[in-house]
Scaffold this motif. Structure first.
Motif, PDB file in Angstrom:
ATOM      1  N   UNK A 448       0.834  -1.201   0.000  1.00  0.00           N
ATOM      2  CA  UNK A 448       0.000   0.000   0.000  1.00  0.00           C
ATOM      3  C   UNK A 448       0.867   1.249   0.000  1.00  0.00           C
ATOM      4  N   UNK A 449       0.600   2.142  -0.941  1.00  0.00           N
ATOM      5  CA  UNK A 449       1.192   3.469  -0.944  1.00  0.00           C
ATOM      6  C   UNK A 449       0.130   4.426  -0.414  1.00  0.00           C
ATOM      7  N   UNK A 450       0.359   4.970   0.769  1.00  0.00           N
ATOM      8  CA  UNK A 450      -0.606   5.838   1.453  1.00  0.00           C
ATOM      9  C   UNK A 450      -0.118   7.276   1.366  1.00  0.00           C
ATOM     10  N   UNK A 451      -0.875   8.137   0.699  1.00  0.00           N
ATOM     11  CA  UNK A 451      -0.536   9.558   0.590  1.00  0.00           C
ATOM     12  C   UNK A 451      -1.487  10.326   1.495  1.00  0.00           C
ATOM     13  N   UNK A 452      -0.947  11.001   2.500  1.00  0.00           N
ATOM     14  CA  UNK A 452      -1.803  11.660   3.486  1.00  0.00           C
ATOM     15  C   UNK A 452      -1.148  12.921   4.023  1.00  0.00           C
ATOM     16  N   UNK A 453      -1.985  13.889   4.397  1.00  0.00           N
ATOM     17  CA  UNK A 453      -1.503  15.085   5.053  1.00  0.00           C
ATOM     18  C   UNK A 453      -1.675  15.013   6.553  1.00  0.00           C
ATOM     19  N   UNK A 454      -2.182  13.888   7.051  1.00  0.00           N
ATOM     20  CA  UNK A 454      -2.450  13.693   8.476  1.00  0.00           C
ATOM     21  C   UNK A 454      -1.325  12.844   9.065  1.00  0.00           C
TER      22      UNK A 454
END
Length: 496
Positions: A448-454
């Motif tokens: 999984x590639x997770x892109x997040x600002x959190x």
């Protein structure tokens, strides 16, 4: 109706319906001078509708707004601004080519001709008095997201706003910019301003709020001082009506083969990005919005052609993978844009389920409709998509239910690689927790590639974290590296 001391705004019996949907039901809420009031609730609880009424963008079906003891009717946002009420939205409304001072004065009435130096001096004095560090002569296009937010706040302060509404204000900020915002909010409250703070980040609420009001199904179900709240878990329980634990249980999963290999990817706003994702792991990409995350995701997922560098997906080159893409055991993309890119708002749930799964339901030129309905119903039930009717149009679902539909559809494809872009942005804590659990479970068979600002989301879900700044990966580290975790905010700002 008796109001608490120092009440500047009182909402009395506010109700608002959209057809058969009761967004607000007889809401009574007071906002006191010099306090920060957090407004919490699940998606669809009625927060946005209530604040749109207070900001003059919507008119209530029943009830009234009382300002300084006098009933007022807001026919427009201008009426609300004239009453001293202003709202800072998630998406800024600024003219990029103009200076900070010009944006702050834009739209001011009175017909005065002000010289640039006079405007800059006024804005500089206003900024300094409210601890909002900004260069009044700077072009907005050259500012960071945090600085642009300060311009929006200064616009309201110049208009003498006494009540400021902030809707998810830290969604696009670095941790340092968030700290600066919290200091500014505290100072404004000390100066007698009243703040309404809407956020799904419960840690922020515990830090910044003086009072909390909980909305559930269009009604205020509880109000209390923040000193009466013992923990974030208690806030979450108040919001959803049951015990909700914010932590994520991650079972040990053995790392498998490489499912994504990116080498020196450049162009389209990227400056030579290299990274790998293995089956059994979650790699979190963090950074302030606009630092290359979008072009990286779009290139990996086939929406942009790589200009330079190489991408290998599930053992195939980028060109080979997308020329003969399978519908199962493939790449699944969960985009940030839920109701534009991920779904078609005018189509029903079954047809939205088919958007990326159609190949698996064809028999020659025919579509196996009964099987479509059976499988899509299984997904809707398994992922608790409400109201659960396949005939419902996507436009009628809340953001959280729409996201669960997208997640269920993409997981149905048994992906080997999942790219999840801001998967819980704007969602309530209960829905976010459900999505976190689904993603953690999915890593047993996928990378999984997770892109997040959190950052909380990144550190809770990821095995490794990569930090992006100005189109480059500035560091990749294991999530257990506490020293790197403490410095991640500096990395996101390009300072380390």
């Amino acid at each position: 109706m008796t109001q608490p001391a120092n009440t500047v705004i009182a909402l009395e019996g506010i109700s608002k319906s959209f057809g058969a949907v009761h967004a607000n039901r007889d809401i009574c809420l007071s906002i006191r001078q010099g306090t920060v009031k957090a407004l919490l609730g699940e998606n669809g609880a009625g927060k946005s509708t209530l604040m749109s009424i207070l900001a003059g963008r919507l008119q209530p079906d029943a009830g009234r707004i009382v300002v300084d003891g006098v009933p007022r009717r807001f026919a427009s946002a201008k009426d609300a601004i004239d009453a001293g009420i202003g709202m800072v939205y998630q998406h800024f409304k600024l003219v990029e080519s103009m200076t900070v001072a010009e944006n702050v004065f834009l739209g001011q009435e009175g017909g005065r001709l002000l010289k640039p130096r006079e405007m800059e001096a006024t804005v500089n004095e206003l900024a300094q008095s409210h601890s909002l560090d900004i260069d009044p002569a700077a072009r907005v296009a050259d500012l960071s997201m945090g600085e642009k937010q300060r311009v929006e706040i200064l616009k309201l302060l110049l208009r003498k706003s006494r009540i400021l509404i902030f809707d998810e204000p830290t969604a696009v900020l670095t941790p340092q910019e968030g700290d600066q915002l919290f200091k500014a909010l505290a100072l404004m409250a000390e100066q007698g301003k009243s703040i309404v703070f809407i956020s799904h980040k419960l840690g922020e609420v515990m830090r910044v709020a003086d009072e909390v009001a909980i909305l559930r199904k269009g009604q205020v179900i509880e109000e209390k001082g923040i000193e009466e709240v013992t923990s974030q878990d208690e806030l979450a329980c108040m919001m959803v009506g049951k015990e909700t634990f914010l932590s994520v249980v991650k079972n040990e999963v053995a790392e498998g083969d490489v499912v994504l290999d990116v080498r020196e990817l450049a162009g389209n706003g990227l400056g030579g990005v290299s990274l790998t994702v293995r089956r059994g792991e979650i790699l979190g990409i963090v950074g302030v919005a606009g630092n290359g995350q979008k072009p990286l995701v779009e290139t990996i997922c086939g929406l942009q052609v790589p200009e330079r560098g190489a991408i290998t997906i599930l053992g195939k080159s980028w060109k080979s993978f997308f020329s003969r893409r399978k519908h199962r055991e493939t790449l699944s993309y969960i985009p940030e844009d839920r109701i534009g890119l991920a779904t078609c708002p005018s189509m029903n749930l079954a047809d939205n389920f088919l958007l990326t799964t159609r190949k698996g339901f064809r028999r020659g030129p025919w579509l196996r409709r009964k099987r479509v309905e059976s499988e899509s119903k299984n997904v809707v039930d398994r992922f608790s998509v409400l109201p659960g009717l396949l005939s419902s149009q996507a436009r009628h679902l809340s953001g959280g239910n729409l996201q669960k539909l997208v997640l269920g559809r993409e997981f149905f494809r048994d992906p080997g690689l999942i790219v999840a872009e801001q998967p819980t942005q704007g969602l309530d804590i209960a829905t976010a927790k459900a999505i976190w659990d689904h993603l953690v479970s999915a890593r047993e068979s996928a990378g999984i590639l997770l892109v997040t600002g959190d950052l909380n989301e990144a550190f809770s879900l990821s095995d490794r974290v990569a930090v992006m700044f100005e189109g480059e990966i500035v560091d990749v580290f294991d999530v257990s590296d506490t020293d790197k975790r403490e410095r991640v905010g500096l990395m996101m700002a390009g300072a380390a």
